[in-house]
Design a protein around this motif. Structure first.
Motif, PDB file in Angstrom:
ATOM      1  N   UNK A 181       0.866  -1.487  -0.208  1.00 20.26           N
ATOM      2  CA  UNK A 181       0.364   0.583  -0.263  1.00 20.26           C
ATOM      3  C   UNK A 181       0.726   1.134  -0.299  1.00 20.26           C
ATOM      4  N   UNK A 182       1.937   1.317   0.908  1.00 11.70           N
ATOM      5  CA  UNK A 182       3.364   2.555   0.686  1.00 11.70           C
ATOM      6  C   UNK A 182       3.789   2.832  -0.497  1.00 11.70           C
ATOM      7  N   UNK A 183       3.843   1.464  -1.328  1.00 11.05           N
ATOM      8  CA  UNK A 183       4.244   1.787  -2.157  1.00 11.05           C
ATOM      9  C   UNK A 183       3.425   2.591  -3.811  1.00 11.05           C
ATOM     10  N   UNK A 184       2.557   1.982  -3.603  1.00 13.30           N
ATOM     11  CA  UNK A 184       1.814   2.361  -4.525  1.00 13.30           C
ATOM     12  C   UNK A 184       1.423   3.930  -4.228  1.00 13.30           C
ATOM     13  N   UNK A 185       0.860   4.081  -2.912  1.00 16.80           N
ATOM     14  CA  UNK A 185       0.442   5.281  -2.339  1.00 16.80           C
ATOM     15  C   UNK A 185       1.506   6.036  -3.071  1.00 16.80           C
ATOM     16  N   UNK A 186       2.915   5.840  -2.681  1.00 15.42           N
ATOM     17  CA  UNK A 186       4.074   7.322  -2.670  1.00 15.42           C
ATOM     18  C   UNK A 186       4.875   7.482  -3.915  1.00 15.42           C
ATOM     19  N   UNK A 187       4.233   6.147  -4.018  1.00 17.19           N
ATOM     20  CA  UNK A 187       4.854   6.266  -6.197  1.00 17.19           C
ATOM     21  C   UNK A 187       4.041   6.569  -6.771  1.00 17.19           C
ATOM     22  N   UNK A 188       2.492   6.859  -6.941  1.00 10.28           N
ATOM     23  CA  UNK A 188       1.532   7.085  -7.812  1.00 10.28           C
ATOM     24  C   UNK A 188       1.438   8.887  -7.448  1.00 10.28           C
ATOM     25  N   UNK A 189       1.053   9.435  -8.380  1.00  9.26           N
ATOM     26  CA  UNK A 189       0.940  10.912  -8.279  1.00  9.26           C
ATOM     27  C   UNK A 189      -0.937  10.638  -8.040  1.00  9.26           C
ATOM     28  N   UNK A 201      11.088   3.491   3.115  1.00 13.66           N
ATOM     29  CA  UNK A 201       9.855   3.513   3.504  1.00 13.66           C
ATOM     30  C   UNK A 201       9.583   2.872   4.905  1.00 13.66           C
ATOM     31  N   UNK A 202       9.174   2.926   5.740  1.00 12.87           N
ATOM     32  CA  UNK A 202       8.185   2.875   6.824  1.00 12.87           C
ATOM     33  C   UNK A 202       8.262   1.749   7.459  1.00 12.87           C
ATOM     34  N   UNK A 203       7.446   1.141   6.216  1.00 13.49           N
ATOM     35  CA  UNK A 203       6.316  -0.535   6.672  1.00 13.49           C
ATOM     36  C   UNK A 203       8.033  -1.585   6.338  1.00 13.49           C
ATOM     37  N   UNK A 204       8.255  -1.432   5.275  1.00 10.69           N
ATOM     38  CA  UNK A 204       9.329  -1.902   4.820  1.00 10.69           C
ATOM     39  C   UNK A 204      10.804  -1.789   6.593  1.00 10.69           C
TER      40      UNK A 204
END
Length: 249
Positions: free
Chosen positions: A96-104, A235-238
């Motif tokens: 979810x974090x990757x999707x949220x932070x890497x998409x505008x 990444x906080x989650x990683x």
């Protein structure tokens, strides 16, 4: 304009006295921010549907350039186990974090939405979480334009004799070129097969794979180093996943 879409909650944060703002990933609109008024209240009809990882039908009002305002929502998949299990929650949070932070804003695709949906389901169904994460990381590399070269030597193009993976050079190296990057990672046949497979693999077709621990360790090093060099996000989650690994939680 009133919009009716399916979506997955990527992030949910409190706002003001009783409201929440959710980051919603949809196939039609990409990533959108939506205000859910009163969602912090226990008895709110929006309390459950605004929880992290929730997949549902959302109806919201949105004007161009403004945040959406949630009208109604129905849960399709609540994904309770992703929030209740520490390991599942950590790995799902990374997706979810990757999707949220890497998409505008309003960026995304139907294909990526389906990959995320399938990835969350795979974690919930107890498929190998590390493999799910690496497969999704590869989708994000492709989205960002940093897909590594894995079908041959990134230096000379040779397709045989591949022995190393060079995060810095952007792909695999053959035995004749591996000296060009002293920091490259020596990888076995199993790791190479998976690195070649990940860019072409559809998350929806992922089965119950069994991967040797040695292969998983090599994959972890390759993918995390590549992510750090080319994406450069903390990444906080990683970080949390790495802490669990360190202390064998």
């Amino acid at each position: 304009m009133l919009r009716s879409v399916q979506g997955i909650v990527l992030r949910s944060m409190d706002y003001g006295e009783g409201n929440k703002i959710i980051s919603l990933f949809t196939p039609e609109l990409g990533k959108v921010g939506v205000m859910a008024r009163g969602a912090k209240k226990v008895k709110s009809r929006h309390a459950a549907v605004t929880q992290l990882f929730t997949y549902g039908d959302f109806v919201f009002f949105k004007q161009r350039g403004q945040m959406g305002s949630l009208n109604s929502a129905e849960i399709i998949e609540a994904h309770h186990s992703l929030r209740e299990d520490l390991h599942k929650s950590a790995h799902a949070s990374y997706l979810a974090e990757m999707t949220d932070r890497m998409l505008g804003d309003e960026e995304g695709s139907t294909y990526l939405f389906e990959q995320l949906k399938a990835g969350l389901k795979a974690i919930e169904e107890d498929k190998d979480m590390q493999i799910v994460v690496h497969l999704y990381e590869m989708k994000m590399f492709e989205l960002a334009g940093y897909l590594p070269v894995t079908d041959g030597c990134v230096s000379c193009g040779e397709t045989s004799g591949i022995t190393n993976f060079s995060p810095g050079m952007g792909g695999t190296l053959c035995i004749r070129c591996r000296h060009k990057d002293p920091a490259s990672i020596t990888v076995g046949e199993g790791t190479l097969k998976l690195l070649k497979l990940f860019p072409r693999m559809d998350m929806r077709r992922l089965g119950a794979v069994q991967v040797k621990e040695e292969t998983k360790a090599q994959l972890r090093t390759c993918m995390r180093t590549y992510m750090d060099i080319h994406i450069g996000v903390k990444w906080k989650s990683r970080d949390f996943i790495e802490q669990m690994e360190k202390y064998n939680i």
